[in-house]
Design a protein around this motif. Sequence first.
Motif, PDB file in Angstrom:
ATOM      1  N   TYR A   1       0.819  -1.202   0.000  1.00 49.60           N
ATOM      2  CA  TYR A   1       0.000   0.000   0.000  1.00 49.60           C
ATOM      3  C   TYR A   1       0.859   1.261   0.000  1.00 49.60           C
ATOM      4  N   TYR A   2       2.000   1.211   0.702  1.00 54.89           N
ATOM      5  CA  TYR A   2       2.916   2.357   0.684  1.00 54.89           C
ATOM      6  C   TYR A   2       3.420   2.598  -0.738  1.00 54.89           C
ATOM      7  N   GLY A   3       3.815   1.513  -1.424  1.00 53.48           N
ATOM      8  CA  GLY A   3       4.271   1.648  -2.800  1.00 53.48           C
ATOM      9  C   GLY A   3       3.178   2.182  -3.712  1.00 53.48           C
ATOM     10  N   THR A   4       1.937   1.734  -3.487  1.00 55.48           N
ATOM     11  CA  THR A   4       0.814   2.215  -4.289  1.00 55.48           C
ATOM     12  C   THR A   4       0.609   3.712  -4.095  1.00 55.48           C
ATOM     13  N   VAL A   5       0.691   4.157  -2.837  1.00 52.22           N
ATOM     14  CA  VAL A   5       0.531   5.583  -2.543  1.00 52.22           C
ATOM     15  C   VAL A   5       1.657   6.392  -3.172  1.00 52.22           C
ATOM     16  N   ARG A   6       2.898   5.888  -3.061  1.00 50.62           N
ATOM     17  CA  ARG A   6       4.035   6.606  -3.646  1.00 50.62           C
ATOM     18  C   ARG A   6       3.906   6.713  -5.161  1.00 50.62           C
ATOM     19  N   ARG A   7       3.484   5.613  -5.804  1.00 57.25           N
ATOM     20  CA  ARG A   7       3.299   5.666  -7.259  1.00 57.25           C
ATOM     21  C   ARG A   7       2.206   6.664  -7.630  1.00 57.25           C
ATOM     22  N   ALA A   8       1.139   6.692  -6.844  1.00 56.44           N
ATOM     23  CA  ALA A   8       0.062   7.653  -7.113  1.00 56.44           C
ATOM     24  C   ALA A   8       0.558   9.084  -6.943  1.00 56.44           C
ATOM     25  N   GLU A   9       1.396   9.313  -5.924  1.00 54.31           N
ATOM     26  CA  GLU A   9       1.958  10.652  -5.719  1.00 54.31           C
ATOM     27  C   GLU A   9       2.815  11.063  -6.910  1.00 54.31           C
ATOM     28  N   HIS A  10       3.665  10.138  -7.377  1.00 54.78           N
ATOM     29  CA  HIS A  10       4.515  10.450  -8.531  1.00 54.78           C
ATOM     30  C   HIS A  10       3.674  10.742  -9.767  1.00 54.78           C
ATOM     31  N   GLN A  11       2.593   9.990  -9.955  1.00 51.31           N
ATOM     32  CA  GLN A  11       1.726  10.227 -11.099  1.00 51.31           C
ATOM     33  C   GLN A  11       1.046  11.585 -11.005  1.00 51.31           C
ATOM     34  N   LEU A  12       0.621  11.957  -9.791  1.00 54.74           N
ATOM     35  CA  LEU A  12      -0.015  13.261  -9.614  1.00 54.74           C
ATOM     36  C   LEU A  12       0.978  14.388  -9.870  1.00 54.74           C
ATOM     37  N   VAL A  13       2.219  14.212  -9.385  1.00 56.03           N
ATOM     38  CA  VAL A  13       3.248  15.226  -9.637  1.00 56.03           C
ATOM     39  C   VAL A  13       3.507  15.347 -11.130  1.00 56.03           C
ATOM     40  N   ALA A  14       3.584  14.194 -11.812  1.00 56.70           N
ATOM     41  CA  ALA A  14       3.816  14.220 -13.252  1.00 56.70           C
ATOM     42  C   ALA A  14       2.664  14.898 -13.986  1.00 56.70           C
ATOM     43  N   LEU A  15       1.432  14.599 -13.572  1.00 57.79           N
ATOM     44  CA  LEU A  15       0.277  15.222 -14.208  1.00 57.79           C
ATOM     45  C   LEU A  15       0.261  16.734 -13.982  1.00 57.79           C
ATOM     46  N   ALA A  16       0.704  17.146 -12.783  1.00 55.36           N
ATOM     47  CA  ALA A  16       0.688  18.562 -12.455  1.00 55.36           C
ATOM     48  C   ALA A  16       1.824  19.328 -13.117  1.00 55.36           C
ATOM     49  N   SER A  17       2.911  18.647 -13.491  1.00 54.99           N
ATOM     50  CA  SER A  17       4.089  19.337 -13.997  1.00 54.99           C
ATOM     51  C   SER A  17       4.371  19.093 -15.471  1.00 54.99           C
ATOM     52  N   THR A  18       3.657  18.167 -16.097  1.00 52.99           N
ATOM     53  CA  THR A  18       3.963  17.766 -17.467  1.00 52.99           C
ATOM     54  C   THR A  18       2.812  18.094 -18.396  1.00 52.99           C
ATOM     55  N   ASP A  19       3.151  18.586 -19.570  1.00 52.83           N
ATOM     56  CA  ASP A  19       2.146  18.792 -20.603  1.00 52.83           C
ATOM     57  C   ASP A  19       1.713  17.437 -21.142  1.00 52.83           C
ATOM     58  N   PRO A  20       0.426  17.102 -21.090  1.00 53.79           N
ATOM     59  CA  PRO A  20      -0.004  15.744 -21.450  1.00 53.79           C
ATOM     60  C   PRO A  20       0.199  15.408 -22.924  1.00 53.79           C
ATOM     61  N   LEU A  21       0.213  16.396 -23.801  1.00 54.69           N
ATOM     62  CA  LEU A  21       0.355  16.115 -25.223  1.00 54.69           C
ATOM     63  C   LEU A  21       1.800  15.843 -25.610  1.00 54.69           C
ATOM     64  N   THR A  22       2.730  16.668 -25.115  1.00 54.31           N
ATOM     65  CA  THR A  22       4.114  16.595 -25.579  1.00 54.31           C
ATOM     66  C   THR A  22       5.053  15.871 -24.620  1.00 54.31           C
ATOM     67  N   GLY A  23       4.674  15.779 -23.344  1.00 56.97           N
ATOM     68  CA  GLY A  23       5.581  15.216 -22.357  1.00 56.97           C
ATOM     69  C   GLY A  23       6.602  16.202 -21.840  1.00 56.97           C
ATOM     70  N   LEU A  24       6.630  17.425 -22.383  1.00 55.34           N
ATOM     71  CA  LEU A  24       7.520  18.467 -21.861  1.00 55.34           C
ATOM     72  C   LEU A  24       6.946  19.034 -20.566  1.00 55.34           C
ATOM     73  N   SER A  25       7.755  19.826 -19.882  1.00 57.88           N
ATOM     74  CA  SER A  25       7.226  20.550 -18.727  1.00 57.88           C
ATOM     75  C   SER A  25       6.095  21.458 -19.181  1.00 57.88           C
ATOM     76  N   ASN A  26       5.139  21.678 -18.288  1.00 57.96           N
ATOM     77  CA  ASN A  26       4.126  22.673 -18.613  1.00 57.96           C
ATOM     78  C   ASN A  26       4.581  24.047 -18.114  1.00 57.96           C
ATOM     79  N   ARG A  27       3.802  25.047 -18.417  1.00 57.32           N
ATOM     80  CA  ARG A  27       4.187  26.428 -18.097  1.00 57.32           C
ATOM     81  C   ARG A  27       4.376  26.621 -16.595  1.00 57.32           C
ATOM     82  N   ARG A  28       3.449  26.080 -15.813  1.00 61.58           N
ATOM     83  CA  ARG A  28       3.528  26.272 -14.363  1.00 61.58           C
ATOM     84  C   ARG A  28       4.780  25.628 -13.786  1.00 61.58           C
TER      85      ARG A  28
END
Length: 332
Positions: free
Chosen positions: A154-181
């Motif tokens: 469960y700890y690993g599941t939570v950590r993976r979810a956190e990494h995915q949320l960080v990636a979603l918040a920081s990455t442009d979904p179309l290009t994979g580059l950083s987003n503006r924010r």
Amino acid sequence: MARRVTVMAACVDLAFLALFLWFDAPLLAWLNLGSIALYAAAYALLARRINLPALALIWTEVLGHATLGTLLIGWDSGFHYYLLMFIPATIVSGGHRTRPFVLVVLLFLFYMGLHAAARATGTLAPLSATGLWVVHAFNVAVVFAMAAYTARYYYGTVRRAEHQLVALASTDPLTGLSNRRNLIDRAEQALQQPRHAGQPTALVIADIDHFKHINDAHGHEAGDRTIVHVAELLARCCRAQDIAARWGGEEFLVLLPATDTGAATLVAERIRAAVAAQPLAHGSAAIAVTLSLGVAEVAHDEPLGPAVARADHALYRSKEDGRNRVTVAGRA
């Protein structure tokens, strides 16, 4: 996770079979064959995603095994500990918000009822003192191991979810580059390090020429593919320390730490040439793509915003001068 648990639990029952045969308790030994069969059936159902019947079999096995083990060998055997393993699994199971708590209350009542029944009936199939100690130690070890495993899972599941949320918040979904924010958030640190070393920082803004025409002539899918195509070429032209971002729409920004205006201009020209030299294949057509770019150096102690504005102004001069070119902004 549930399938892994069924495999581990079946292995535990297999170990119990051997253990009870060793202690010359064949009835207790062969009861574990029924448990292994239930876990095998549950595994097969889980593999076919028939989850509710599979979970019902798992609950049936654990409740039945804990009950039989406790009543036959006694409370001190530790079979009741397995009931406690259901608490975290029940709480995180989801469903209606009151359902997990109702199940935990029912599990508590079953636990206390089993304790009362064990005291009332005594030990129906006692083992030797040594055998009882070994069974108790084995049960405690299994419960510790399974609790540690599930907690780690469960700890690993939570950590993976956190990494995915960080990636979603920081990455442009179309290009994979950083987003503006994300670029803005990282810019302060990226600017500070070269400044402490007395090195300049520059940035490049690039915009796809005639992007509306590409959308109108070839469709929005071609427009999206064009953006991805440019992003891939742009990323190849950057160094590891550079921060490339989709700045918005068909516009990109590259922050170049430890880079002066001359070096940044070379980078911008390399990006421009790479994009111009590689048309985008779209069906039977080859879409010619070019960029207009603006370059600006960030002055000492200057925030990112004014430098971006200067680079943006230089970009529009590139557009006015015929596109597919690099223009350098004046110093602040």
